[in-house]
Design an enzyme around this catalytic site. Structure first.
Site, PDB file in Angstrom:
ATOM      1  CB  ALA A 101      -0.888   0.007   1.235  1.00 17.87           C
ATOM      2  CE  LYS A 102       5.403   4.920  -0.447  1.00 20.91           C
ATOM      3  NZ  LYS A 102       6.532   4.019  -0.170  1.00 20.91           N
TER       4      LYS A 102
END
Ligand code: GLU
Length: 412
Positions: A101-102
């Protein structure tokens, strides 16, 4: 080329090499969830300003998603999506039980007060609260965010849930369940990777001439550790430009200088250079540790370093990567080279879930062991299949997710 496009281009190159079923490859091209939120906060002036925030969860096949949160004026959905995808490959390659994720907020932290940053972080956390959690998605620091940012996120999450949750974010201060060694973890990992890559190239750390683009958390920690082994850091830079001294820069002095909020250009006994000049300096090792898209088809043939260790995420474009490969430059790819941060994040999360904390020595030992083992697997595969190390690292990471996805199946 936009960053997401270049990450997808690399993905297609890897997909071609990997003999995987089309279905898995098609699924991994797209993020599982993309969240775009508006973050209204009161500025110190009393005016209300609305910022854009993002959290992209690319894949969760192997476990909860994991990745940093960056604050930068260029943050946008495409950039965050590309970075989330790189996190999936990075976690899978490093054999962590995580997806990728980011997140990020489009803002200019340099002109914001600490109180404004606190309000921004807390409101952002409350907007994405239903998507994060120790078993769902675990944020961490990234560009322009730090332990204090993580402390605010952890506190906001915990207050709204009604209980203290240590494992919801990593990169926290020690007193809130942070881990020893986390802050310098990415830089330490980069240092181990310089050591391993020097070894396979028949070089010694002592006397190695190194140029580092970016003197933030990653670049400065790597520089300090490399100096301890008598490598010579001949150039460093930040977004404003760089400094050079062919006899080696006094890194301890420079770290102190930067701590006092002084410009690196005002450091004594150095020549001023541009970032472009730094990338093409005559040196043994180049460490790009700032931002994506720095080594491109326009400068790749001018790079003189024989080894590149990617401290940043995505610093080399696919065209540049091809040029460097043809020229025989040894590139240690980002998903391996800068994985020290997320590996220690994983240690932090494990310690938080067990409420039991490890000694620093143990953390360094485990990090070194994991990174050296995976370095060797990537290197052997690249030798065996006659491919570069980026291709080998991506193939190892993606095939791990693909295998898990195949066994889990498509449901519902
Ligand atoms: N932001 C770091 C990275 O790009 C660390 C992520 C984490 O610890 O979750 O790998």
């Amino acid at each position: 080329m936009p960053f997401l496009k270049s990450v997808l281009k690399q993905y297609d190159l890897v997909a071609d090499k990997l003999e995987l079923s089309g279905n898995v490859l098609e699924r991994l091209r797209y993020p599982k969830r993309s969240l775009l939120v508006s973050i209204p906060i009161e500025m110190d002036s009393g005016a209300v300003k609305v910022f854009k925030g993002f959290r992209v969860q690319h894949d969760i096949t192997l476990g909860p998603s994991k990745g940093g949160i960056r604050y930068h004026p260029n943050v946008n959905l495409e950039e965050v999506t590309a970075l989330a995808m790189l996190m999936s490959w990075k976690c899978a390659l490093m054999q962590l039980p995580y997806g990728g994720a980011k997140g990020g907020i489009c803002c200019t932290p340099a002109v914001m007060s600490i109180k404004e940053k606190e309000r921004l972080t807390r409101r952002f956390t409350s907007e994405i609260i239903w998507a994060i959690g120790p078993e769902e998605d675990i944020p961490a620091p990234d560009m322009n965010t730090n332990m204090q940012t993580m402390a605010w996120m952890m506190d906001t999450y915990s207050m709204l849930k009604g209980h203290t949750s240590l494992g919801v974010v990593t990169g926290k201060p020690l007193v809130l369940g942070g881990s020893l060694g986390r802050e310098e973890g990415t830089g330490r990992g980069v240092y181990y990777m310089v050591e391993e890559s020097a070894k396979i190239n028949g070089k010694d750390l002592k006397g190695l001439r190194i140029a580092i683009q970016g003197f933030g958390n990653v670049g400065s920690a790597a520089a300090r550790l490399l100096c301890g082994q008598e490598s010579k850091i001949i150039a460093v830079s930040n977004s404003k430009g760089g400094i050079y001294n062919e006899n080696g820069i006094d890194i301890g002095g420079l770290i102190q200088h930067v701590k006092e909020n002084k410009e690196i250009a005002d450091f004594p006994d150095v020549e001023i250079i541009t970032n472009e000049e730094l990338l093409t300096l005559d040196c043994d090792v180049l460490i790009p540790a700032s931002i994506e898209g720095q080594i491109t088809r326009y400068n790749a043939d001018k790079v003189k370093a024989g080894i590149i260790v990617e401290g940043a995420n995505g610093p080399t474009t696919p065209e540049a990567d091809r040029i460097l490969s043809e020229r025989g430059v040894c590139v240690i790819p980002d998903i391996l080279a800068n994985s020290g941060g997320v590996v220690i994040s994983y240690f932090e999360w494990v310690q938080d879930l067990q409420f039991y904390f490890w000694k620093e020595k143990e953390i360094h030992q485990r990090l070194k062991e994991i990174m050296s083992d995976i370095f060797n697997s990537v290197y052997s595969m690249s030798q065996e299949k006659k491919i570069n190390m980026r291709m080998a690292a991506w193939m190892l990471g993606i095939s791990r997710i693909a295998e898990a996805q195949k066994i889990r199946g498509l449901y519902p």
